[in-house]
Enzyme design. Structure first.
Site, PDB file in Angstrom:
ATOM      1  NE  ARG A  75      -7.247   0.899  10.599  1.00 19.73           N
ATOM      2  CZ  ARG A  75      -5.975   0.682  10.241  1.00 19.73           C
ATOM      3  NH1 ARG A  75      -5.079   1.634  10.360  1.00 19.73           N
ATOM      4  NH2 ARG A  75      -5.607  -0.484   9.762  1.00 19.73           N
ATOM      5  CG  MET A  77       7.703  23.974  -2.260  1.00 22.02           C
ATOM      6  SD  MET A  77       6.746  24.799  -3.538  1.00 22.02           S
ATOM      7  CE  MET A  77       5.680  25.837  -2.598  1.00 22.02           C
ATOM      8  CE  LYS A 102      -0.178  -0.339   4.990  1.00 22.51           C
ATOM      9  NZ  LYS A 102      -0.925  -0.796   6.148  1.00 22.51           N
ATOM     10  CE1 TYR A 130      10.604  32.677   1.397  1.00 21.00           C
ATOM     11  CE2 TYR A 130      11.037  30.321   1.612  1.00 21.00           C
ATOM     12  CZ  TYR A 130      10.678  31.410   0.835  1.00 21.00           C
ATOM     13  OH  TYR A 130      10.396  31.246  -0.473  1.00 21.00           O
TER      14      TYR A 130
HETATM   15  C1  PLP Z   1      -0.284  -1.647   6.901  1.00 23.35           C
HETATM   16  C2  PLP Z   1      -0.903  -2.847   7.396  1.00 23.35           C
HETATM   17  C3  PLP Z   1      -0.152  -3.978   7.757  1.00 23.35           C
HETATM   18  C4  PLP Z   1       1.349  -3.986   7.767  1.00 23.35           C
HETATM   19  O1  PLP Z   1       1.867  -3.441   8.940  1.00 23.35           O
HETATM   20  P1  PLP Z   1       3.433  -3.337   9.199  1.00 23.35           P
HETATM   21  O2  PLP Z   1       3.571  -2.892  10.577  1.00 23.35           O
HETATM   22  O3  PLP Z   1       3.952  -2.360   8.211  1.00 23.35           O
HETATM   23  O4  PLP Z   1       3.962  -4.702   8.940  1.00 23.35           O
HETATM   24  C5  PLP Z   1      -0.807  -5.128   8.104  1.00 23.35           C
HETATM   25  N1  PLP Z   1      -2.167  -5.157   8.135  1.00 23.35           N
HETATM   26  C6  PLP Z   1      -2.925  -4.100   7.823  1.00 23.35           C
HETATM   27  C7  PLP Z   1      -4.391  -4.212   7.873  1.00 23.35           C
HETATM   28  C8  PLP Z   1      -2.334  -2.905   7.452  1.00 23.35           C
HETATM   29  O5  PLP Z   1      -3.084  -1.852   7.135  1.00 23.35           O
END
Ligand code: PLP
Length: 819
Positions: free
Chosen positions: A586, A763, A489, A714
């Site tokens: 969540r 920036m 992700k 700045y």
């Molecule tokens: C991001 C995520 C993981 C991975 O977690 P890490 O600590 O990066 O290994 C596992 N499960 C879910 C649902 C996640 O969103």
């Protein structure tokens, strides 16, 4: 690649194996240990090695890829495939070594063996460069120096070779005898002895003695007394010995070393006179490796003048392939330093791993082999290209051009690099992966510059081998049969898209997971075929989910109902994944929703639950261990109820990275590996065992002297009360280097020195206090690497490493390295 022909019967005899040989006439020319990189299956012999992964599990795949000959040690596979020759032995890796020894025994050539703690591969590659004019050399590919790598290297000896250069590496006692029998070196080189890999030995001296076993029958032994623990010369191996030293009398006694720009001038006393050489490198390791090569040339009888002339022309060893974005939606794999068959085969394997474009193209120069008949050489290449499914060849150089008729694919030829450049406007590249592979003297970097996108001077370098190493690190912690879902992700935690997924697919993870549908679609378009779970499957994207065969996470009844409704009426068993809330609060189903959930699923034939999972909230911290245990127990009770309700088995998973390293009881059927892949794990002590995957680099654009009491940047916040020197670097908050790093909070590495920021972060740039350092425009600056880690950056601004990585904006170009 042996020219000596072996039938399967030969091997049976050499190995005293129990045989099942339905195809006695197969001629074997390749030894294979990986079912995926097969190029010529009919003539390959597969060794089912029992290492971290059991090679027997890959027999089926190897068979499907066309391999028909196997060396195995498990009886159940004996005769299991009617068309496959099977040689049953006690120990497969010993069988591989036995074959290598038998092969080696047929040749009587000069063989140079290199061992030591560091520098083996560089010394090997440099000696290859230095000696290629006089010998037809066979050498270890890459750093093939292990109990497996050495036999595979030695297998490449053919009858027209006049010199072998092999490296040998060991990690524990009693490993060297086997390598000595396989290599049978006539000349030995001990590079150095450092602290690396000391664990497998009872003492540093034991380590040295083990290494020296390699050289027991050598005619000539090259070493430095600085690394031999005071063992008297007469007790060292080698009929003749040649020593070098910086600190004591030796055959080559180094008396003076001086850096001159990026070269190093060295003087020494040799046979009573002063001699000199110039090495085109300036770092310490290169200077030592250069001296070892110098000693070797002299010991082999080259004159001091000849040795100097050759050393001066040493080239950087291009050990890493670079993958980057190119013009017209192409990907470029850049390897403009060497062109010979072993390195070409490796680069073509990496090319093959790329699935993102429909077409694969090779730009190849004349090869730098010597002593081999041109027609035979290029026929071998033509064959290689065919086996690797290449679509297009661009040959550059008079030799390859004269062999044009050998190549049976879309091909064009140019006499020289300049000739290619002159014709460039008329040559079309579009949506291809292009491997640029040329010998040094063809200066192919001029070509890669034209076809690669210009890289802005801030780059994130991703080491794909380190990523694969980290995957293996976690794999080793898993119980047999536990699957891996790799979390890719957020652009693989900032590291990339298909570039990362290609490697994970190649290394056979079981699932990928992305946050949003778009990310999954991008992976499919990049040729990724693994199952992909989408964690936030927004209804507006259901269409794309189905079109690209993505698998949604279902976290409430609304999503479930709308997805079922959306699926076409004739859909059957579409895979979905259930998210269970065990404490994160969540997303996910609560206990109270279970009945409705089960009813809805049971009433629809359209979907099938592939897996169910929950997420740990504090798997990396001792203080939360009790809660983690509670989450695991709750999850198991859900699992029981859901399994009973659905009446079929699904995959259960709850562990993330630190869950794997700290809670082995939570592995269940699958784990979800995220940040650990990218080199960080809060559950490990200082990431012990993980490799650094990402290095963020930028450059200095200007250096300025500041007077006392002037301000920088700045808002006049940067103050140097006594004045000083500042360097402006090309990274700012738009690149992901947030403003929180301003005013000395953030540090960077300039020429190895840690320096603070001055003033606020702009920036596109920021300023560093480099007072007292020798810096200039264009110098490289490290924002983070293995020394200045993402954990340290996170600590500076009070965040977590995840945020540091994912903050790096898309404007920062990613470059991928592969060895
Ligand atoms: C991001 C995520 C993981 C991975 O977690 P890490 O600590 O990066 O290994 C596992 N499960 C879910 C649902 C996640 O969103």
């Amino acid at each position: 690649m042996s020219s000596t022909t072996y039938t399967i019967d030969h091997f049976a005899e050499i190995l005293h194996a129990k045989t099942f040989i339905p195809q006695p006439n197969l001629i074997i020319s390749r030894l294979v240990i990986d079912s995926r990189t097969v190029i010529d299956p009919e003539s390959s012999l597969f060794f089912a090695l029992q290492g971290k992964r059991d090679g027997h599990q890959y027999i089926k795949e190897a068979y499907e890829n066309g391999i028909r000959s196997f060396v195995i040690s498990e009886e159940q596979y004996f005769g299991a495939f009617p068309e496959a020759n099977m040689l049953l032995v006690e120990n497969v890796s010993q069988a591989l070594q036995t074959i290598a020894i038998a092969h080696r025994n047929q040749f009587d050539l000069k063989v140079l063996a290199i061992t030591g703690s560091n520098g083996k591969t560089i010394v090997k590659e440099w000696l290859y460069q230095l000696l290629a004019a006089d010998y037809n050399i066979v050498r270890s590919p890459k750093s093939f120096n292990s109990q497996i790598g050495v036999p595979l290297s030695v297998w490449n000896i053919q009858k027209d070779h006049t010199l072998g250069i092999f490296e040998a590496g060991i990690s524990k006692e009693n490993e060297m005898d086997a390598l000595q029998c396989i290599i049978q070196p006539t000349i030995g080189i001990l590079t150095n002895i450092g602290e690396a890999h000391a664990e497998g030995f009872s003492s540093p001296k034991a380590k040295l003695l083990e290494k020296l076993k390699l050289f027991k029958d050598t005619e000539l032994f090259i070493y430095s007394p600085e690394y031999t623990h005071g063992i008297p010369a007469k007790e060292l191996p080698g009929q003749t010995k040649f020593s070098w030293s910086l600190s004591q009398t030796a055959d080559l006694h180094i008396s003076f070393i001086e850096p001159i720009e990026d070269k190093t001038y060295i003087r020494a006393i040799y046979k009573g006179t002063e001699i000199e050489c110039l090495i085109p490198f300036s770092d310490r390791a290169s200077v030592e490796n250069g001296i070892i090569c110098w000693a070797t040339l002299l010991a082999m009888g080259y004159s001091a003048t000849a040795a100097d002339a050759r050393l001066e022309k040493l080239n950087k060893v291009g050990m890493r392939l670079e993958l980057k974005n190119g013009i017209n939606q192409c990907s470029i794999i850049d390897d403009s330093y060497v062109a010979d068959i072993p390195s070409l085969a490796i680069a073509l394997d990496f090319l093959n791993l790329q699935n993102q474009h429909p077409k694969k193209t090779l730009i190849l120069s004349d090869l730098q082999e010597t002593g081999k008949n041109e027609a035979v050489l290029y026929a071998e290449i033509a064959d290689l290209l065919k086996q690797k499914n290449l679509q297009r060849l661009i040959g550059i150089g008079p030799n390859i051009s004269s062999m044009a008729s050998l190549f049976d694919l879309e091909a064009s030829f140019y006499e020289s690099t300049q000739d290619f450049i002159d014709h460039f406007p008329a040559i079309h590249f579009y949506d291809e992966t292009i491997l640029v592979k040329g010998a040094r003297k063809f200066e192919f970097e001029r070509i890669s510059k034209m076809i690669a996108q210009k890289v802005h001077d801030t780059v994130l370098e991703i080491d794909l081998n380190a990523l694969a190493g980290n995957l293996q690190f976690y794999r080793n912690k898993l119980k047999p049969g536990v699957k891996i879902m790799a979390m890719v992700k957020a652009f693989s935690y900032g590291s990339g898209s298909f570039e990362i997924a290609n490697v994970l697919q190649y290394h056979k993870v079981d699932y990928l997971a992305v946050a949003y549908t778009d990310e999954g679609v991008a992976l499919r378009k990049g040729g990724i075929t693994l199952p992909i779970m989408v964690m936030s499957p927004e209804p507006s994207a259901f269409d794309a989910i189905i079109k690209y065969k993505l698998e949604p996470e279902i976290y409430n009844l609304d999503i479930l109902n709308s997805f079922i409704k959306f699926l076409p009426t004739d859909t059957f068993d579409y895979p979905v994944h259930l998210k269970i809330d065990t404490g994160m609060h969540r997303l996910g189903f609560e206990e109270s929703e279970l009945n409705d959930l089960l009813n809805t699923i049971q009433n629809s034939k359209k979907i099938k639950v592939a897996s169910a999972f929950s997420h740990l909230v504090g798997s990396d911290e001792v203080q939360h261990d009790e809660f983690t245990e509670h989450q695991i127990q709750r999850f198991k009770s859900f699992a029981q109820k859901i399994t009973d309700g659905l009446g079929y088995n699904l995959i259960w998973h709850i562990s993330n990275t630190s869950g794997i390293s700290r809670h082995p009881e939570a592995q269940l059927d699958m784990v979800r590996l995220g940040i650990g892949l990218y080199g960080h794990d809060g559950g490990l002590n200082h990431n012990k065992g993980l490799q650094t995957v990402a290095v963020l680099k930028t450059t200095i654009t200007q250096v300025k002297e500041i007077k006392a009491n002037e301000t920088v940047g700045y808002g006049r916040q940067g103050l140097l009360p006594d004045g000083g020197t500042i360097a402006t670097v090309k990274i700012g908050y738009a690149d992901g280097y947030t403003r929180r790093f301003g005013n000395g909070v953030g540090k960077m590495l300039v020429n190895g020195q840690m320096v603070p920021t001055v003033g606020v972060i702009c920036m596109d740039m920021c300023m560093l206090d480099v007072t007292g350092l020798d810096v200039k425009t264009g110098d490289e600056v490290i924002v983070f690497n293995g020394k200045l880690t993402i954990a340290m950056l996170a600590a500076q601004i009070g965040t977590i490493p995840y945020e540091i990585l994912t903050n790096i904006s898309q404007r920062v170009k990613r470059i991928y390295f592969y060895e």
